[in-house]
Design a protein around this motif. Sequence first.
Motif: not given
Length: 169
Positions: A122-144
């Motif tokens: 199974m090949p892996d491929e780069e994929f970008s997605i732009k989401l609008k999320l609540p700030i606490d979810q964005v902060e959590w994602l940025k820390n991962q």
Amino acid sequence: MVVVKSVKIDGEGIHVFKSAIYIFETGSNFTLELNLIVSEIVVKKYKKEETLIIEVELDDGRVIHSIMHVKILSGGLPQLNLFCELDDFEEYKDFERVNENDSWFPNIEEGITIEDIRKVEMPDEEFSIKLKLPIDQVEWLKNQKRARLNELFKEVIYDLWKKGYRDGV
């Protein structure tokens, strides 16, 4: 009929899903042709190469070493077409011969699907997605870490896939 047992490219073994090896005749020229259904990963790796060092092991024990030209066949399953000119085709007399005017041509795609191939590689491929999320979810994602996020999204998407959300429902 001659059957390919294994193929090495530049000394590295590749997974071959189906293949056909034959002599292609155009006028007075003869080429040894090797058509391979391979994974998308293999096609991506060799698509910019012009020539490769090929080792083909046949079912009868013969081994062919050759520098072959590369063509990527598009439109269907991931395929490589490898070929080299033959001066003396006497040692290949038991190979299938295809003339440029023949209507018959080896069809190696029959009986295999892209899903079959991707079960093996199974090949892996780069994929970008732009989401609008609540700030606490964005902060959590940025820390991962990126690797953890990749695994997390793979798991979530496969879970949704298994539950029948494949078709955008």
